[in-house]
Write a protein that holds these residues in place. Structure first.
Motif, short mmCIF file in Angstrom:
data_model
loop_
_atom_site.label_atom_id
_atom_site.label_comp_id
_atom_site.label_asym_id
_atom_site.label_seq_id
_atom_site.Cartn_x
_atom_site.Cartn_y
_atom_site.Cartn_z
N GLN A 66 0.98 -0.46 5.45
CA GLN A 66 2.10 0.47 5.37
C GLN A 66 1.47 1.53 4.31
O GLN A 66 0.70 1.40 3.41
N PHE A 67 2.07 2.79 4.59
CA PHE A 67 1.93 3.93 3.90
C PHE A 67 3.06 4.28 2.95
O PHE A 67 4.15 4.21 3.23
N VAL A 92 -2.47 3.47 1.06
CA VAL A 92 -2.24 2.35 2.43
C VAL A 92 -2.28 0.84 1.54
O VAL A 92 -3.14 0.77 0.61
N ILE A 93 -1.23 0.29 1.84
CA ILE A 93 -1.11 -1.30 1.25
C ILE A 93 -1.21 -2.10 2.54
O ILE A 93 -0.73 -2.04 3.35
N TYR A 94 -2.21 -2.91 2.45
CA TYR A 94 -2.69 -3.91 3.40
C TYR A 94 -2.56 -5.52 2.87
O TYR A 94 -3.20 -5.62 1.94
N LYS A 95 -2.15 -6.28 3.63
CA LYS A 95 -2.19 -7.70 3.51
C LYS A 95 -3.52 -8.33 4.25
O LYS A 95 -3.49 -8.39 5.41
N SER A 96 -4.64 -8.52 3.58
CA SER A 96 -5.89 -8.86 3.94
C SER A 96 -5.59 -10.28 4.77
O SER A 96 -4.68 -11.10 4.66
N TYR A 142 -3.39 -8.61 -1.23
CA TYR A 142 -3.21 -7.63 -1.06
C TYR A 142 -4.30 -6.45 -1.48
O TYR A 142 -4.75 -6.69 -2.52
N ARG A 143 -4.36 -5.45 -0.71
CA ARG A 143 -5.28 -4.47 -0.62
C ARG A 143 -4.74 -3.00 -0.72
O ARG A 143 -3.76 -2.77 -0.05
N ALA A 144 -5.06 -2.08 -1.55
CA ALA A 144 -4.48 -0.90 -1.65
C ALA A 144 -5.51 0.13 -1.71
O ALA A 144 -6.45 -0.04 -2.48
N TYR A 145 -5.72 1.29 -0.97
CA TYR A 145 -6.53 2.35 -0.83
C TYR A 145 -5.92 3.89 -0.75
O TYR A 145 -4.54 3.87 -0.42
N ASP A 146 -6.47 4.79 -1.18
CA ASP A 146 -5.92 6.20 -1.04
C ASP A 146 -5.98 6.43 0.31
O ASP A 146 -7.16 6.19 0.96
N ARG A 147 -5.08 7.17 0.97
CA ARG A 147 -5.32 7.69 2.13
C ARG A 147 -6.27 8.66 2.45
O ARG A 147 -6.55 8.92 3.62
N LYS A 205 -8.27 16.74 1.90
CA LYS A 205 -7.21 15.61 1.90
C LYS A 205 -6.57 15.17 3.29
O LYS A 205 -5.55 15.08 3.30
N CYS A 206 -7.59 15.00 4.28
CA CYS A 206 -7.02 14.37 5.46
C CYS A 206 -6.90 12.93 5.27
O CYS A 206 -7.60 12.08 4.70
N ALA A 207 -5.69 12.68 5.62
CA ALA A 207 -5.12 11.08 5.34
C ALA A 207 -5.34 10.54 6.57
O ALA A 207 -5.19 10.59 7.69
N VAL A 208 -6.04 9.15 6.54
CA VAL A 208 -6.35 8.17 7.21
C VAL A 208 -5.02 7.45 8.09
O VAL A 208 -3.95 7.49 7.12
N ASN A 209 -5.36 7.15 9.20
CA ASN A 209 -4.17 6.50 9.85
C ASN A 209 -4.85 5.07 10.40
O ASN A 209 -5.80 5.09 10.49
N VAL A 210 -3.62 4.39 11.03
CA VAL A 210 -4.18 2.97 11.50
C VAL A 210 -4.80 3.45 12.93
O VAL A 210 -3.90 4.00 13.51
N ASP A 211 -5.87 2.96 13.36
CA ASP A 211 -6.35 2.95 14.65
C ASP A 211 -5.66 2.16 15.61
O ASP A 211 -4.72 1.39 15.25
N ASP A 212 -5.95 2.06 17.02
CA ASP A 212 -5.20 1.57 18.02
C ASP A 212 -5.30 -0.03 17.93
O ASP A 212 -4.60 -0.73 18.42
N THR A 213 -6.55 -0.47 17.28
CA THR A 213 -6.64 -1.97 17.28
C THR A 213 -6.07 -2.42 15.97
O THR A 213 -5.74 -3.61 16.17
N GLY A 214 -5.43 -1.81 15.09
CA GLY A 214 -4.77 -2.13 14.07
C GLY A 214 -5.65 -2.81 13.05
O GLY A 214 -5.01 -3.37 11.96
N LEU A 215 -7.14 -2.74 12.98
CA LEU A 215 -8.13 -3.37 12.25
C LEU A 215 -8.65 -2.39 11.47
O LEU A 215 -9.59 -2.75 10.42
N SER A 216 -8.58 -1.24 11.67
CA SER A 216 -9.31 0.02 10.77
C SER A 216 -8.32 1.04 10.74
O SER A 216 -7.28 1.27 11.29
N LEU A 217 -8.84 1.85 9.56
CA LEU A 217 -8.28 3.09 9.31
C LEU A 217 -8.96 4.43 10.03
O LEU A 217 -10.10 4.21 9.81
#
Length: 137
Positions: A50-51, A61-65, A70-75, A84-96
């Motif tokens: 979730q963003f 970015v908050i993620y449940k491992s 729970y893990r949290a990263y700056d986008r 200040k390019c914000a990362v997004n979830v890739d098509d696999t859902g496993l990476s940003l």
């Protein structure tokens, strides 16, 4: 002469190290969200990361491992963070993925998994209670 040479050598060693650690600027973070209300309720059911906007450099970015923590990263991507390019979830859902450079980062630990990025995403401390998730640094 030996002391001078030793001091120069020590100075060069200390100051010539490449960039290490976080390259994304450090900004104060203190976010608290309710686990069972939007947007975090999807996480408790194994949903996608979730963003959260308005926190950090480019949002959170908050993620449940996989282990259930729970893990949290700056986008903000660690590759050329001044953009200040914000990362997004890739098509696999496993990476940003950084849409500006194509760099990819692991959701599990924020580490780079595809160049050109060489540094991890800035991670934040997560405190979980029965009903809340708090992200801070």
């Amino acid at each position: 002469m030996r002391k001078l040479l030793l001091m120069i050598l020590v100075s060069i060693t200390c100051f010539s190290c490449g960039k290490s650690g976080d390259v994304v600027p450090s900004v104060p973070i203190n976010y608290t969200g309710q686990k069972f209300s939007p947007p975090l309720n999807k996480l408790s059911n194994g949903g996608p990361p979730q963003f959260i906007s308005g926190y950090g450099v480019a949002g959170l970015v908050i993620y449940k491992s996989i282990q259930g923590t729970y893990r949290a990263y700056d986008r903000c991507s660690s590759y050329q963070p001044e953009k200040k390019c914000a990362v997004n979830v890739d098509d696999t859902g496993l990476s940003l993925i950084d849409p500006c450079s194509g760099s990819k980062f692991s959701l599990e630990d924020g580490s780079p998994v595809k160049a050109p990025a060489t540094h991890s995403l800035r991670s934040y401390q997560v405190i979980e209670t029965q009903f809340t998730i708090q992200v801070l640094n």
